[in-house]
Design an enzyme around this catalytic site. Structure first.
Site, PDB file in Angstrom:
ATOM      1  N   VAL A 189       0.805  -1.209   0.000  1.00 40.32           N
ATOM      2  CA  VAL A 189       0.000   0.000   0.000  1.00 40.32           C
ATOM      3  C   VAL A 189       0.847   1.271   0.000  1.00 40.32           C
ATOM      4  O   VAL A 189       0.338   2.355  -0.274  1.00 40.32           O
ATOM      5  CB  VAL A 189      -0.966  -0.012   1.207  1.00 40.32           C
ATOM      6  CG1 VAL A 189      -0.232   0.300   2.502  1.00 40.32           C
ATOM      7  CG2 VAL A 189      -2.135   0.953   1.009  1.00 40.32           C
ATOM      8  N   TYR A 190       2.137   1.172   0.293  1.00 41.16           N
ATOM      9  CA  TYR A 190       3.004   2.350   0.319  1.00 41.16           C
ATOM     10  C   TYR A 190       3.226   2.849  -1.113  1.00 41.16           C
ATOM     11  O   TYR A 190       3.849   2.165  -1.935  1.00 41.16           O
ATOM     12  CB  TYR A 190       4.358   2.035   0.954  1.00 41.16           C
ATOM     13  CG  TYR A 190       4.331   1.712   2.429  1.00 41.16           C
ATOM     14  CD1 TYR A 190       3.185   1.864   3.198  1.00 41.16           C
ATOM     15  CD2 TYR A 190       5.477   1.251   3.071  1.00 41.16           C
ATOM     16  CE1 TYR A 190       3.172   1.556   4.545  1.00 41.16           C
ATOM     17  CE2 TYR A 190       5.486   0.949   4.430  1.00 41.16           C
ATOM     18  CZ  TYR A 190       4.319   1.100   5.153  1.00 41.16           C
ATOM     19  OH  TYR A 190       4.308   0.794   6.500  1.00 41.16           O
ATOM     20  N   SER A 191       2.709   4.031  -1.386  1.00 44.50           N
ATOM     21  CA  SER A 191       2.843   4.654  -2.709  1.00 44.50           C
ATOM     22  C   SER A 191       2.384   3.716  -3.826  1.00 44.50           C
ATOM     23  O   SER A 191       3.003   3.648  -4.893  1.00 44.50           O
ATOM     24  CB  SER A 191       4.287   5.116  -2.960  1.00 44.50           C
ATOM     25  OG  SER A 191       4.611   6.192  -2.111  1.00 44.50           O
ATOM     26  N   ALA A 192       1.291   2.988  -3.558  1.00 44.37           N
ATOM     27  CA  ALA A 192       0.676   2.107  -4.562  1.00 44.37           C
ATOM     28  C   ALA A 192       1.676   1.141  -5.174  1.00 44.37           C
ATOM     29  O   ALA A 192       1.691   0.897  -6.386  1.00 44.37           O
ATOM     30  CB  ALA A 192       0.006   2.943  -5.656  1.00 44.37           C
ATOM     31  N   GLY A 193       2.547   0.577  -4.325  1.00 48.14           N
ATOM     32  CA  GLY A 193       3.520  -0.401  -4.788  1.00 48.14           C
ATOM     33  C   GLY A 193       4.857   0.184  -5.182  1.00 48.14           C
ATOM     34  O   GLY A 193       5.848  -0.548  -5.345  1.00 48.14           O
TER      35      GLY A 193
END
Length: 351
Positions: free
Chosen positions: A61-65
């Site tokens: 979920v961090y920066s959409a992968g």
């Protein structure tokens, strides 16, 4: 660098690990955390490895992968020198199968993480949140499949309540599946809720705590002071609503104590706050983040020295909050405490 067993497992981790939430920089939350690209990330990884930090934590979920992608680029060519910790379970989209820890979601999330990280295995694969809609037996059976396939070495959880952790561990024992070995938790001088239930559970069940946001969501950097506005560069301007709440007066009391001890020790405020955490029961590793080399090198100064017992007691007293029910009788009443001695003495009993 000091190294510790992760809970009751055989995995040895550094006392400080690096959080790659600043890598990638996509979206309103993670863009405010940092926008580190592959080249700068590789330099930060260089510094970490030179200092003995071998574990790097991220999540899908961090920066959409993008965080996993940048981390994968930064460790390329030295995979055998690092421990990769990543997480899944929080929503990554609006679709019905883009959240939770169902069998199909876990398998796909693991495969996607392996691809983004450029590796064939994940050292520590953690459930980022409890999924009340998926049977715990399905979750554990899927994780067992991933472990047996060699794609995952160890499993853990993050942000679980006590009963959720215990239900998972009990089911693992009953089914003969691997037990979780880690719980990634919020814990700091301005957020000590972990101590009431999750810490005793971790000690009893052999879970190692991996601490996220040890500086209280950026509040214990030394830049926030009583009677002063937030500094212009503070991420709290844009991200306070996402993080743990802290009453201003409580924060200022803790910062006042940190300031005094920082002056006594000749250390920076964040170094004192991190050093306090490193000696707490069940803590296996404390995740430090950094937007640049200067921040990283300052945080590295949290190891290699120790607060005195008197300084620890003063920080304990300044950061203490009344225990919630059903924990307060065990803290306040002698009969309860006699049956269940606290792992950490309240201020009036501190040495």
């Amino acid at each position: 660098m000091e190294y510790r067993r992760l809970g009751a497992s055989g995995l040895v981790v550094p006392a400080l690990s690096f959080g790659a939430g600043t890598f990638g920089g996509r979206g309103p939350l993670f863009g405010a955390w940092g926008t580190t690209g592959a080249q700068e990330a590789r330099r930060l990884v260089d510094i970490c490895l030179d200092a003995g930090i071998t574990m790097f934590d991220t999540a899908d979920v961090y920066s959409a992968g993008a965080s996993e992608e940048v981390l994968g680029e930064a460790i390329k060519g030295r995979r055998d020198r690092v421990i990769i910790s990543t997480k899944t379970g929080l929503p990554t989209g609006d679709g019905p199968d883009e959240a939770g820890t169902s069998r199909s979601r876990l398998i796909r999330a693991c495969e996607d993480a392996l691809r983004r990280l450029g590796t064939d295995h994940i050292d520590l694969f953690q459930l980022h949140a409890f999924d009340a809609g998926t049977p715990v037996e399905e979750v554990l059976d899927t994780l067992d499949t991933l472990v047996r396939a060699g794609k995952v070495r160890y499993t853990g959880v993050s942000n679980f309540s006590g009963w959720q952790v215990m239900k998972s561990l009990a089911a693992a024992d009953r089914l003969g599946h691997p037990r979780h070995v880690a719980h990634q938790v919020y814990y700091s001088l301005v957020g000590r809720d972990y101590e009431w239930e999750l810490m005793p559970l971790a000690r009893d069940q052999g879970l190692g705590a991996i601490v996220w946001s040890p500086l209280g969501w950026g509040r214990l950097t030394g830049r926030i002071r009583r009677g002063s506005p937030l500094p212009p560069g503070s991420r709290l301007h844009r991200t306070a609503e996402y993080g743990p709440p802290v009453p201003d007066e409580h924060l200022h009391d803790v910062v006042d104590a940190l300031d005094e001890i920082a002056e006594e020790t000749g250390r920076a405020v964040p170094q004192v706050a991190l050093n306090w955490l490193l000696r707490r029961p069940t803590v296996s590793s404390v995740i430090i983040g950094a937007r640049d080399e200067r921040q990283l090198r300052q945080n590295l100064g949290a190891v290699g020295w120790s607060l005195t017992p008197g300084q620890v007691a003063r920080l304990d007293a300044a950061s203490h909050r009344p225990a919630p029910y059903p924990h307060f009788p065990y803290e306040r009443q002698e009969g309860f405490a006699r049956l269940n001695p606290p792992m950490i003495a309240p201020p009036d009993r501190a040495a």
